[in-house]
Design a protein around this motif. Structure first.
Motif, mmCIF file in Angstrom:
data_model
loop_
_atom_site.group_PDB
_atom_site.id
_atom_site.type_symbol
_atom_site.label_atom_id
_atom_site.label_comp_id
_atom_site.label_asym_id
_atom_site.label_seq_id
_atom_site.Cartn_x
_atom_site.Cartn_y
_atom_site.Cartn_z
ATOM 1 N N UNK A 274 0.835 -1.205 0.000
ATOM 2 C CA UNK A 274 0.000 0.000 0.000
ATOM 3 C C UNK A 274 0.871 1.256 0.000
ATOM 4 N N UNK A 275 1.961 1.218 0.745
ATOM 5 C CA UNK A 275 2.891 2.351 0.774
ATOM 6 C C UNK A 275 3.565 2.536 -0.579
ATOM 7 N N UNK A 276 3.897 1.432 -1.236
ATOM 8 C CA UNK A 276 4.515 1.519 -2.560
ATOM 9 C C UNK A 276 3.547 2.128 -3.574
ATOM 10 N N UNK A 277 2.301 1.732 -3.511
ATOM 11 C CA UNK A 277 1.288 2.273 -4.427
ATOM 12 C C UNK A 277 1.079 3.768 -4.187
ATOM 13 N N UNK A 278 1.064 4.175 -2.930
ATOM 14 C CA UNK A 278 0.886 5.597 -2.604
ATOM 15 C C UNK A 278 2.073 6.414 -3.106
ATOM 16 N N UNK A 279 3.273 5.873 -2.944
ATOM 17 C CA UNK A 279 4.465 6.573 -3.420
ATOM 18 C C UNK A 279 4.449 6.671 -4.945
ATOM 19 N N UNK A 280 4.054 5.590 -5.608
ATOM 20 C CA UNK A 280 3.984 5.606 -7.069
ATOM 21 C C UNK A 280 2.973 6.639 -7.555
#
Length: 230
Positions: free
Chosen positions: A76-82
């Motif tokens: 979820x953190x990776x998706x938000x950063x992307x």
């Protein structure tokens, strides 16, 4: 409109002079710099890059990554950063994401790179000096010899699986696991051939050239790299 390119730029382990010429050129050219940021607001990779490149006119995009072990939380953190990066790529602006050390070794960039690859964006990796290479240089030791293997693992791995391997062993990011690492080395009578550098290339760098003679006490930094000679 042509979409921007997503670069992953390795800034090395801490010393700005270890940044490559290519890394400097990419950062000078990219209008947007994405940099990991801790809960406390620290942006170490940005601090390192800023000592080598004038980033004053750049758009800085802080990226927050969870340290939770739960893979769903991490994703979820990776998706938000992307998502934060994508807004700039869709406007045609190239984005350089800073990564400590090298972008192919336990690098957060790789997670975002895979997301953008799947979505059809162009991605480019710019390698950097890995922390364990800088640590070996700081200690004045060779990591390998003729026909000798080199094993690289996070300190969180099952230590028996790593330390029982032949050749040189490198334990990266061993901070929280340091007591267990030291105990495992002592059990194997391996402290005398083990070395440690904490925060290599940073102002708070600490060197332990022989763990049988001296060892760290108290809190251990996240950027702690142990080399165990075979």
């Amino acid at each position: 409109m042509k979409k921007g390119v997503f670069y992953g730029v390795g800034v090395g382990p801490g010393d700005p002079e270890l940044m490559t010429l290519k890394a400097v050129r990419v950062l000078e050219r990219c209008p947007v710099i994405a940099a990991p940021r801790t809960k406390s607001g620290e942006m170490l990779a940005l601090d390192i890059a800023s000592a080598a490149v004038d980033l004053g006119e750049k758009t800085i995009v802080p990226l927050y990554f969870s340290m939770e072990r739960d893979k769903a939380v991490q994703h979820a953190a990776h998706l938000a950063a992307a998502e934060a990066v994508r807004a700039h790529l869709d406007e045609g602006r190239d984005v350089a994401m800073l990564n400590l050390g090298d972008v192919s070794i336990y690098a957060t960039y790789s997670y975002l790179m895979e997301i953008f690859k799947e979505q059809g964006y162009e991605t480019v990796m710019v390698p950097g000096v890995p922390s364990f290479c800088a640590v070996a240089a700081r200690l004045g030791v060779s990591l390998t010899e003729m026909n000798g293997p080199l094993h690289i693992a996070p300190g969180s791995m099952v230590l028996d699986e790593v330390l029982d391997q032949p050749g040189t062993k490198v334990l990266m990011k061993s901070g929280r696991q340091m007591p267990a690492v030291l105990d495992a080395l002592e059990e194997r009578n391996a402290l005398g051939k083990s070395m440690l550098v904490q925060n290599c290339g940073l102002p708070e760098e600490t060197v332990y050239a022989d763990l049988s003679q001296s060892r760290p006490e108290g809190k251990h930094g996240y950027f702690s790299t142990v080399i165990v000679k075979g």
